[in-house]
Scaffold this active site. Structure first.
Site, mmCIF file in Angstrom:
data_model
loop_
_atom_site.group_PDB
_atom_site.id
_atom_site.type_symbol
_atom_site.label_atom_id
_atom_site.label_comp_id
_atom_site.label_asym_id
_atom_site.label_seq_id
_atom_site.Cartn_x
_atom_site.Cartn_y
_atom_site.Cartn_z
ATOM 1 N N PHE A 1 0.817 -1.218 0.000
ATOM 2 C CA PHE A 1 0.000 0.000 0.000
ATOM 3 C C PHE A 1 0.860 1.282 0.000
ATOM 4 C CE2 PHE A 1 -2.170 2.844 3.336
ATOM 5 C CZ PHE A 1 -2.792 3.634 2.387
ATOM 6 N N THR B 1 4.156 -11.066 -1.058
ATOM 7 C CA THR B 1 3.329 -11.866 -0.147
ATOM 8 C C THR B 1 1.872 -11.622 -0.540
ATOM 9 O OG1 THR B 1 2.989 -10.067 1.427
ATOM 10 C CG2 THR B 1 4.975 -11.413 1.733
ATOM 11 N N ALA C 1 9.061 -2.703 3.554
ATOM 12 C CA ALA C 1 8.592 -4.099 3.570
ATOM 13 C C ALA C 1 8.359 -4.585 4.992
ATOM 14 C CB ALA C 1 9.615 -5.004 2.884
ATOM 15 N N THR D 1 10.394 -11.485 9.124
ATOM 16 C CA THR D 1 10.451 -10.387 8.142
ATOM 17 C C THR D 1 10.810 -9.061 8.812
ATOM 18 O OG1 THR D 1 8.930 -11.357 6.547
ATOM 19 C CG2 THR D 1 8.985 -8.964 6.640
ATOM 20 N N ASP E 1 3.640 4.473 14.743
ATOM 21 C CA ASP E 1 3.305 5.054 16.058
ATOM 22 C C ASP E 1 2.905 3.960 17.053
ATOM 23 O OD1 ASP E 1 0.764 4.361 15.105
ATOM 24 O OD2 ASP E 1 -0.112 6.353 15.386
ATOM 25 N N LYS F 1 8.002 -4.500 15.170
ATOM 26 C CA LYS F 1 8.402 -3.200 14.613
ATOM 27 C C LYS F 1 9.291 -2.451 15.610
ATOM 28 C CE LYS F 1 7.233 -1.450 11.213
ATOM 29 N NZ LYS F 1 7.735 -1.485 9.815
ATOM 30 N N ASN G 1 -2.475 5.215 8.067
ATOM 31 C CA ASN G 1 -2.635 5.795 6.722
ATOM 32 C C ASN G 1 -3.925 5.301 6.084
ATOM 33 O OD1 ASN G 1 0.561 6.291 5.116
ATOM 34 N ND2 ASN G 1 0.141 6.348 7.290
ATOM 35 N N LYS H 1 -7.385 -3.985 6.323
ATOM 36 C CA LYS H 1 -7.272 -2.856 7.240
ATOM 37 C C LYS H 1 -8.632 -2.185 7.367
ATOM 38 C CE LYS H 1 -2.835 -3.604 7.619
ATOM 39 N NZ LYS H 1 -2.054 -3.638 6.436
ATOM 40 N N TYR I 1 -14.850 -4.270 16.320
ATOM 41 C CA TYR I 1 -14.275 -4.956 17.486
ATOM 42 C C TYR I 1 -14.733 -4.287 18.789
ATOM 43 C CZ TYR I 1 -10.846 -7.104 14.244
ATOM 44 O OH TYR I 1 -10.231 -7.788 13.234
ATOM 45 N N ARG J 1 -8.155 6.084 16.514
ATOM 46 C CA ARG J 1 -6.989 6.082 15.639
ATOM 47 C C ARG J 1 -6.882 7.452 14.978
ATOM 48 N NH1 ARG J 1 -6.314 2.251 18.288
ATOM 49 N NH2 ARG J 1 -5.710 0.131 17.704
HETATM 50 P P1 NAD Z 1 1.421 -3.655 3.192
HETATM 51 O O1 NAD Z 1 1.116 -4.881 3.983
HETATM 52 O O2 NAD Z 1 0.361 -3.067 2.342
HETATM 53 O O3 NAD Z 1 2.661 -3.939 2.244
HETATM 54 C C1 NAD Z 1 3.797 -4.639 2.689
HETATM 55 C C2 NAD Z 1 4.645 -4.998 1.467
HETATM 56 O O4 NAD Z 1 5.838 -5.645 1.933
HETATM 57 C C3 NAD Z 1 3.962 -5.969 0.502
HETATM 58 O O5 NAD Z 1 4.164 -5.556 -0.829
HETATM 59 C C4 NAD Z 1 4.656 -7.297 0.777
HETATM 60 O O6 NAD Z 1 4.697 -8.162 -0.349
HETATM 61 C C5 NAD Z 1 6.057 -6.832 1.175
HETATM 62 N N1 NAD Z 1 6.744 -7.812 2.011
HETATM 63 C C6 NAD Z 1 6.245 -8.465 3.099
HETATM 64 N N2 NAD Z 1 7.176 -9.315 3.589
HETATM 65 C C7 NAD Z 1 8.284 -9.185 2.806
HETATM 66 C C8 NAD Z 1 9.579 -9.782 2.818
HETATM 67 N N3 NAD Z 1 9.913 -10.721 3.714
HETATM 68 N N4 NAD Z 1 10.469 -9.394 1.884
HETATM 69 C C9 NAD Z 1 10.140 -8.470 0.950
HETATM 70 N N5 NAD Z 1 8.934 -7.882 0.881
HETATM 71 C C10 NAD Z 1 8.021 -8.231 1.801
HETATM 72 O O7 NAD Z 1 1.975 -2.612 4.233
HETATM 73 P P2 NAD Z 1 1.762 -1.019 4.301
HETATM 74 O O8 NAD Z 1 0.494 -0.732 4.991
HETATM 75 O O9 NAD Z 1 2.041 -0.439 2.972
HETATM 76 O O10 NAD Z 1 2.930 -0.626 5.306
HETATM 77 C C11 NAD Z 1 4.237 -0.323 4.815
HETATM 78 C C12 NAD Z 1 5.139 -0.018 5.987
HETATM 79 O O11 NAD Z 1 4.608 1.085 6.728
HETATM 80 C C13 NAD Z 1 5.268 -1.161 6.996
HETATM 81 O O12 NAD Z 1 6.596 -1.212 7.421
HETATM 82 C C14 NAD Z 1 4.335 -0.771 8.135
HETATM 83 O O13 NAD Z 1 4.805 -1.299 9.345
HETATM 84 C C15 NAD Z 1 4.467 0.747 8.098
HETATM 85 N N6 NAD Z 1 3.308 1.526 8.578
HETATM 86 C C16 NAD Z 1 2.076 1.312 8.019
HETATM 87 C C17 NAD Z 1 1.010 2.115 8.424
HETATM 88 C C18 NAD Z 1 -0.373 1.956 7.830
HETATM 89 O O14 NAD Z 1 -1.303 2.620 8.289
HETATM 90 N N7 NAD Z 1 -0.562 1.131 6.818
HETATM 91 C C19 NAD Z 1 1.202 3.112 9.402
HETATM 92 C C20 NAD Z 1 2.471 3.264 9.958
HETATM 93 C C21 NAD Z 1 3.517 2.474 9.524
HETATM 94 O O1 DAU Z 2 -0.926 3.095 13.779
HETATM 95 C C1 DAU Z 2 -0.207 2.630 12.674
HETATM 96 C C2 DAU Z 2 -0.603 1.207 12.380
HETATM 97 O O2 DAU Z 2 -1.930 1.257 11.886
HETATM 98 C C3 DAU Z 2 0.309 0.520 11.375
HETATM 99 O O3 DAU Z 2 1.589 0.401 11.941
HETATM 100 C C4 DAU Z 2 -0.236 -0.859 10.996
HETATM 101 O O4 DAU Z 2 0.554 -1.425 9.962
HETATM 102 C C5 DAU Z 2 -1.661 -0.710 10.503
HETATM 103 O O5 DAU Z 2 -2.202 -1.983 10.254
HETATM 104 C C6 DAU Z 2 -2.514 0.035 11.531
HETATM 105 O O6 DAU Z 2 -2.766 -0.773 12.712
HETATM 106 P P1 DAU Z 2 -4.211 -0.772 13.424
HETATM 107 O O7 DAU Z 2 -4.330 -1.971 14.239
HETATM 108 O O8 DAU Z 2 -4.479 0.555 14.054
HETATM 109 O O9 DAU Z 2 -5.118 -0.826 12.079
HETATM 110 P P2 DAU Z 2 -6.392 -1.684 11.678
HETATM 111 O O10 DAU Z 2 -6.851 -1.127 10.375
HETATM 112 O O11 DAU Z 2 -6.158 -3.139 11.766
HETATM 113 O O12 DAU Z 2 -7.456 -1.305 12.800
HETATM 114 C C7 DAU Z 2 -7.852 0.035 13.054
HETATM 115 C C8 DAU Z 2 -8.827 0.018 14.215
HETATM 116 O O13 DAU Z 2 -10.044 -0.621 13.790
HETATM 117 C C9 DAU Z 2 -8.359 -0.763 15.416
HETATM 118 O O14 DAU Z 2 -8.835 -0.136 16.597
HETATM 119 C C10 DAU Z 2 -9.044 -2.128 15.267
HETATM 120 C C11 DAU Z 2 -10.343 -1.764 14.596
HETATM 121 N N1 DAU Z 2 -10.900 -2.798 13.693
HETATM 122 C C12 DAU Z 2 -10.098 -3.294 12.715
HETATM 123 C C13 DAU Z 2 -10.572 -4.264 11.846
HETATM 124 C C14 DAU Z 2 -9.667 -4.837 10.773
HETATM 125 C C15 DAU Z 2 -12.236 -3.217 13.823
HETATM 126 O O15 DAU Z 2 -12.985 -2.727 14.689
HETATM 127 N N2 DAU Z 2 -12.699 -4.158 12.935
HETATM 128 C C16 DAU Z 2 -11.916 -4.720 11.974
HETATM 129 O O16 DAU Z 2 -12.412 -5.614 11.239
#
Ligand code: NAD
Ligand code: DAU
Length: 356
Positions: A28, A53, A99, A117, A143, A170, A196, A205, A223, A230
């Site tokens: 993403f 993955t 990643a 990973t 965070d 992390k 994000n 997510k 949940y 958030r």
């Molecule tokens: P995502 O799950 O959408 O993407 C992860 C990517 O990493 C995928 O393309 C997957 O194929 C690749 N990957 C997984 N394992 C791997 C491995 N062993 N080797 C190589 N590639 C591998 O994740 P995202 O939401 O885009 O998050 C990206 C980064 O940002 C992560 O490090 C996550 O911890 C961090 N982050 C995400 C959020 C969020 O809200 N999504 C917020 C804060 C930080």
């Molecule tokens: O804060 C940054 C983090 O945000 C990133 O580091 C993670 O990669 C990312 O997955 C995210 O973690 P959260 O646990 O906050 O995100 P998630 O989208 O899984 O859940 C957001 C909130 O919604 C959390 O309070 C759990 C709730 N939830 C989530 C899902 C998937 C539900 O109530 N129902 C659901 O089905």
């Protein structure tokens, strides 16, 4: 085709071109970041290194396919040979490490791959970055490493206190990156960002899952009592922050990135239903996530004052655009929500009715 691209990379690099290794660029945030960089710095060369993955999807970067300054290399950050290969092949100047196994619920079901990973993979990348004199290594942290807080905001100096397998992995990686600076003076930055949202987010997510289920008239699983908070930031704002840290961040520093946009889960789910035009009767309260963090919130005064960053995208506008994107990209969604996804969905959500 790929062979040619590799040769082009080797032969054509000019002195002021930057060669950037992006890990996790098929996910993403990584895929949004690649598009952002391509638009802003067309002369930079980008290597997208990704294991593909369940969360990695080359459709997310299909716009880049014919770009001669972009190359995709399949590989695992937790496999030393794969990491060695990518460094030998491209000798990158910069590494931006996205990643990761990124979903908390999956980490509860299967923690091992998160440690592999997220921790081992980060250490391998640090080792090869140091050996190859990489000019800067940016670790995309989260965070969540601060753990849950009831009030106020965490600064970069707040204690690290993770509460689930994902955030523990992390936090360990975040510490390894810090230690590489303290021990070897390795040229690093750490970015700790809030939740994000935006296009191409995998529908496990919260936001894309709620949108996807609403589109398909499926229950929206909330949940516990939905009374969790958030802080949501548009992915393009995060990409701008990472770009600033890459070019202007002080070596060895950690930067929090926040949205100043806290929502209670249940309020956000109701708002999404309203945007999509579906009834509140789709809301379904289910058994809570174990060890569920109540609230994350970061103080981002440091990046604001040092790098002049603050969020630019108004949430109401960004979320409407995001909903519209999912509505108009149902092919992208439908390709995902079958097979492995349905198995995971069953495992995580079946037999999880709320307790009386
Ligand atoms: P995502 O799950 O959408 O993407 C992860 C990517 O990493 C995928 O393309 C997957 O194929 C690749 N990957 C997984 N394992 C791997 C491995 N062993 N080797 C190589 N590639 C591998 O994740 P995202 O939401 O885009 O998050 C990206 C980064 O940002 C992560 O490090 C996550 O911890 C961090 N982050 C995400 C959020 C969020 O809200 N999504 C917020 C804060 C930080
Ligand atoms: O804060 C940054 C983090 O945000 C990133 O580091 C993670 O990669 C990312 O997955 C995210 O973690 P959260 O646990 O906050 O995100 P998630 O989208 O899984 O859940 C957001 C909130 O919604 C959390 O309070 C759990 C709730 N939830 C989530 C899902 C998937 C539900 O109530 N129902 C659901 O089905």
């Amino acid at each position: 085709m790929q062979e040619n691209t590799f040769n082009f990379f080797k032969n054509e690099k000019k002195i002021d071109d930057k060669m950037i290794l992006i890990t996790g660029g098929a996910g993403f945030i990584g895929s949004n970041f690649i598009r952002f960089m391509r638009n802003k710095y067309p002369n930079y060369k980008i290597i997208n290194f990704d294991k593909l993955t369940y969360a990695g999807n080359l459709n997310n970067v299909s716009l880049m396919e014919d770009n001669p300054d972009y190359v995709f290399m399949k590989g695992d950050v937790a496999n030393q040979k794969d990491v060695k290969n990518v460094f030998e092949e491209f000798n990158p100047d910069y590494v931006i490490h996205f990643a990761a196994e990124s979903h908390v619920d999956r980490s509860i079901l299967n923690p091992d791959v998160f440690l592999q990973t997220n921790i081992i993979g980060t250490q391998y990348l640090l080792n090869f970055s140091r050996l190859n004199n990489v000019k800067k290594f940016i670790f995309i942290s989260t965070d969540e490493v601060y753990g849950s807080i009831d009030k106020d905001h965490c600064t970069e100096e707040s204690p690290i206190c993770p509460n689930n397998y994902y955030s523990v992995s992390k936090a360990a990686a975040d510490n390894l990156v810090k230690v590489s600076y303290q021990t070897h003076g390795q040229r690093i930055n750490i970015v700790r960002c809030c939740n994000n949202y935006g296009q191409f987010q995998f529908p496990e997510k919260f936001i894309p899952l709620m949108i996807s289920n609403a589109i398909n008239n499926k229950d929206l699983p909330i949940y516990g009592d939905g009374n969790y908070f958030r802080d949501w930031l548009h992915v393009d704002d995060n990409c701008r922050a990472i770009d600033l840290v890459l070019h202007k961040g002080r070596i060895g520093e950690i930067y929090n990135v926040g949205g100043n946009n806290e929502w209670r889960n249940i309020d956000l789910a109701e708002y999404l239903l309203e945007l999509i035009g579906k009834p509140k009767s789709l809301l379904s309260y289910i058994m809570d996530r174990p060890s569920h963090d109540y609230r994350y919130a970061v103080n981002f005064n440091k990046i604001r004052s040092e790098l002049c960053w603050h969020p630019l995208i108004d949430f109401k506008i960004g979320i409407k655009q995001t909903v519209d994107w999912y509505l108009s990209h149902q092919d992208w969604l439908n390709e995902i929500i079958s097979g492995e996804y349905l198995k995971y969905y069953d495992l995580n959500y079946k037999n999880r009715d709320a307790q009386e």
